[in-house]
Design a protein around this motif. Structure first.
Motif, PDB file in Angstrom:
ATOM      1  N   ARG A   1       0.840  -1.217   0.000  1.00 47.48           N
ATOM      2  CA  ARG A   1       0.000   0.000   0.000  1.00 47.48           C
ATOM      3  C   ARG A   1       0.867   1.256   0.000  1.00 47.48           C
ATOM      4  NH1 ARG A   1      -2.897  -3.168   3.538  1.00 47.48           N
ATOM      5  NH2 ARG A   1      -2.095  -2.071   5.373  1.00 47.48           N
ATOM      6  N   PHE A   2       1.928   1.281   0.794  1.00 47.50           N
ATOM      7  CA  PHE A   2       2.807   2.451   0.854  1.00 47.50           C
ATOM      8  C   PHE A   2       3.473   2.703  -0.500  1.00 47.50           C
ATOM      9  CE2 PHE A   2       7.024   4.315   1.378  1.00 47.50           C
ATOM     10  CZ  PHE A   2       6.708   5.491   2.038  1.00 47.50           C
ATOM     11  N   TYR A   3       4.102   1.677  -1.059  1.00 48.17           N
ATOM     12  CA  TYR A   3       4.850   1.866  -2.307  1.00 48.17           C
ATOM     13  C   TYR A   3       3.922   2.153  -3.498  1.00 48.17           C
ATOM     14  CZ  TYR A   3       9.303   0.752  -0.156  1.00 48.17           C
ATOM     15  OH  TYR A   3      10.439   0.796   0.630  1.00 48.17           O
ATOM     16  N   SER A   4       2.709   1.630  -3.467  1.00 46.82           N
ATOM     17  CA  SER A   4       1.795   1.904  -4.587  1.00 46.82           C
ATOM     18  C   SER A   4       0.956   3.154  -4.327  1.00 46.82           C
ATOM     19  CB  SER A   4       0.916   0.696  -4.891  1.00 46.82           C
ATOM     20  OG  SER A   4       0.143   0.338  -3.778  1.00 46.82           O
ATOM     21  N   ASP A   5       0.243   3.214  -3.218  1.00 51.24           N
ATOM     22  CA  ASP A   5      -0.677   4.324  -2.964  1.00 51.24           C
ATOM     23  C   ASP A   5       0.040   5.627  -2.608  1.00 51.24           C
ATOM     24  OD1 ASP A   5      -2.614   2.414  -3.358  1.00 51.24           O
ATOM     25  OD2 ASP A   5      -3.174   2.252  -1.245  1.00 51.24           O
ATOM     26  N   ILE A   6       1.097   5.552  -1.831  1.00 45.63           N
ATOM     27  CA  ILE A   6       1.797   6.760  -1.383  1.00 45.63           C
ATOM     28  C   ILE A   6       2.872   7.192  -2.384  1.00 45.63           C
ATOM     29  CG2 ILE A   6       3.210   7.783   0.460  1.00 45.63           C
ATOM     30  CD1 ILE A   6       0.342   7.184   1.365  1.00 45.63           C
ATOM     31  N   LEU A   7       3.733   6.246  -2.801  1.00 43.70           N
ATOM     32  CA  LEU A   7       4.822   6.612  -3.717  1.00 43.70           C
ATOM     33  C   LEU A   7       4.424   6.543  -5.192  1.00 43.70           C
ATOM     34  CD1 LEU A   7       7.948   5.014  -1.997  1.00 43.70           C
ATOM     35  CD2 LEU A   7       7.081   7.358  -1.827  1.00 43.70           C
ATOM     36  N   GLY A   8       3.307   5.890  -5.503  1.00 38.02           N
ATOM     37  CA  GLY A   8       2.810   5.859  -6.879  1.00 38.02           C
ATOM     38  C   GLY A   8       3.458   4.836  -7.787  1.00 38.02           C
ATOM     39  N   LEU A   9       4.077   3.796  -7.220  1.00 36.77           N
ATOM     40  CA  LEU A   9       4.683   2.757  -8.055  1.00 36.77           C
ATOM     41  C   LEU A   9       3.625   1.755  -8.492  1.00 36.77           C
ATOM     42  CD1 LEU A   9       7.967   2.089  -6.052  1.00 36.77           C
ATOM     43  CD2 LEU A   9       7.561   3.725  -7.884  1.00 36.77           C
ATOM     44  N   HIS A  10       3.875   1.091  -9.610  1.00 36.67           N
ATOM     45  CA  HIS A  10       2.925   0.128 -10.170  1.00 36.67           C
ATOM     46  C   HIS A  10       3.309  -1.285  -9.734  1.00 36.67           C
ATOM     47  CE1 HIS A  10       0.166  -1.727 -12.976  1.00 36.67           C
ATOM     48  NE2 HIS A  10       1.167  -2.477 -13.399  1.00 36.67           N
ATOM     49  N   LEU A  11       2.397  -1.963  -9.011  1.00 37.99           N
ATOM     50  CA  LEU A  11       2.621  -3.343  -8.597  1.00 37.99           C
ATOM     51  C   LEU A  11       2.508  -4.250  -9.819  1.00 37.99           C
ATOM     52  CD1 LEU A  11       2.997  -5.441  -6.311  1.00 37.99           C
ATOM     53  CD2 LEU A  11       0.487  -5.476  -6.119  1.00 37.99           C
ATOM     54  N   ARG A  12       3.592  -4.933 -10.154  1.00 36.04           N
ATOM     55  CA  ARG A  12       3.580  -5.846 -11.287  1.00 36.04           C
ATOM     56  C   ARG A  12       2.984  -7.189 -10.909  1.00 36.04           C
ATOM     57  NH1 ARG A  12       8.749  -8.483 -14.220  1.00 36.04           N
ATOM     58  NH2 ARG A  12       8.409  -9.964 -12.574  1.00 36.04           N
TER      59      ARG A  12
ATOM     60  N   CYS B   1       3.914 -17.485  -2.905  1.00 38.51           N
ATOM     61  CA  CYS B   1       2.905 -17.602  -1.842  1.00 38.51           C
ATOM     62  C   CYS B   1       2.712 -16.302  -1.072  1.00 38.51           C
ATOM     63  CB  CYS B   1       3.282 -18.729  -0.891  1.00 38.51           C
ATOM     64  SG  CYS B   1       3.422 -20.332  -1.691  1.00 38.51           S
ATOM     65  N   GLY B   2       2.755 -15.177  -1.769  1.00 38.96           N
ATOM     66  CA  GLY B   2       2.491 -13.891  -1.128  1.00 38.96           C
ATOM     67  C   GLY B   2       3.631 -13.333  -0.312  1.00 38.96           C
ATOM     68  N   ARG B   3       4.861 -13.796  -0.541  1.00 36.38           N
ATOM     69  CA  ARG B   3       6.009 -13.335   0.231  1.00 36.38           C
ATOM     70  C   ARG B   3       6.831 -12.268  -0.478  1.00 36.38           C
ATOM     71  NH1 ARG B   3      10.893 -14.313   2.404  1.00 36.38           N
ATOM     72  NH2 ARG B   3      11.861 -15.459   0.760  1.00 36.38           N
ATOM     73  N   ILE B   4       6.647 -12.104  -1.770  1.00 37.31           N
ATOM     74  CA  ILE B   4       7.446 -11.173  -2.574  1.00 37.31           C
ATOM     75  C   ILE B   4       6.509 -10.346  -3.457  1.00 37.31           C
ATOM     76  CG2 ILE B   4       9.131 -10.997  -4.449  1.00 37.31           C
ATOM     77  CD1 ILE B   4      10.436 -13.527  -3.346  1.00 37.31           C
ATOM     78  N   ALA B   5       6.766  -9.036  -3.521  1.00 37.66           N
ATOM     79  CA  ALA B   5       5.995  -8.145  -4.399  1.00 37.66           C
ATOM     80  C   ALA B   5       6.966  -7.409  -5.306  1.00 37.66           C
ATOM     81  CB  ALA B   5       5.187  -7.154  -3.581  1.00 37.66           C
ATOM     82  N   ASN B   6       6.689  -7.419  -6.595  1.00 31.68           N
ATOM     83  CA  ASN B   6       7.524  -6.741  -7.587  1.00 31.68           C
ATOM     84  C   ASN B   6       6.812  -5.504  -8.109  1.00 31.68           C
ATOM     85  OD1 ASN B   6       9.792  -8.635  -7.851  1.00 31.68           O
ATOM     86  ND2 ASN B   6       8.227 -10.036  -8.602  1.00 31.68           N
ATOM     87  N   PHE B   7       7.522  -4.389  -8.080  1.00 33.36           N
ATOM     88  CA  PHE B   7       7.013  -3.137  -8.623  1.00 33.36           C
ATOM     89  C   PHE B   7       7.811  -2.783  -9.858  1.00 33.36           C
ATOM     90  CE2 PHE B   7       5.618  -2.963  -4.303  1.00 33.36           C
ATOM     91  CZ  PHE B   7       4.404  -2.309  -4.362  1.00 33.36           C
ATOM     92  N   ILE B   8       7.116  -2.284 -10.869  1.00 38.25           N
ATOM     93  CA  ILE B   8       7.779  -1.826 -12.080  1.00 38.25           C
ATOM     94  C   ILE B   8       7.617  -0.311 -12.154  1.00 38.25           C
ATOM     95  CG2 ILE B   8       5.769  -2.227 -13.537  1.00 38.25           C
ATOM     96  CD1 ILE B   8       7.868  -3.139 -15.703  1.00 38.25           C
TER      97      ILE B   8
END
Length: 126
Positions: free
Chosen positions: A21-32, A37-44
């Motif tokens: 939520r912080f990296y997408s909603d606050i910083l505006g990055l796009h979650l790829r 199993c839900g342990r890693i999130a990649n942003f592009i």
């Protein structure tokens, strides 16, 4: 041996959902995607830039000094917006290198990891 490109920057976090939520909603990055199993999130950020990969980890050391920066336009407005959203931010710094003029500050994710927020422009004589 030649390096082709940088593939990813890894940041360890304690709460993946909160950090997403912080990296997408606050910083505006796009979650790829979210993987393993839900342990890693990649942003592009851009198709030619490295991924920013968040890794959920119970054991990690807070990165008090930035290990990467994000380039924004209108950094002063970004600083003001983050402050108004309750994000911990450091002071604004203006400085020059031999090629560029910079304005930057550090912001801190929910775990306290520092992220450098920067804007730069080429010096007039370059």
């Amino acid at each position: 041996m030649a390096v082709n490109f940088m593939g990813a920057v890894f940041v360890r976090v304690s709460n993946l959902e909160q950090s997403i939520r912080f990296y997408s909603d606050i910083l505006g990055l796009h979650l790829r995607n979210i993987e393993e199993c839900g342990r890693i999130a990649n942003f592009i950020i851009h198709e030619n830039s490295p991924l920013l990969t968040l890794i959920k980890s119970e054991e990690f050391q807070i990165q008090e000094f930035p290990t990467f920066n994000l380039n924004y336009s209108h950094v002063l407005e970004v600083h003001e917006k983050l402050q108004s959203q309750g994000v911990k931010v450091g002071p604004i710094k203006n400085w020059s290198s031999d090629r560029n003029v910079h304005i930057d500050f550090d912001a801190y994710d929910p775990d306290g990891n520092a992220i450098n927020i920067i804007e730069w422009s080429k010096k007039a004589n370059n």
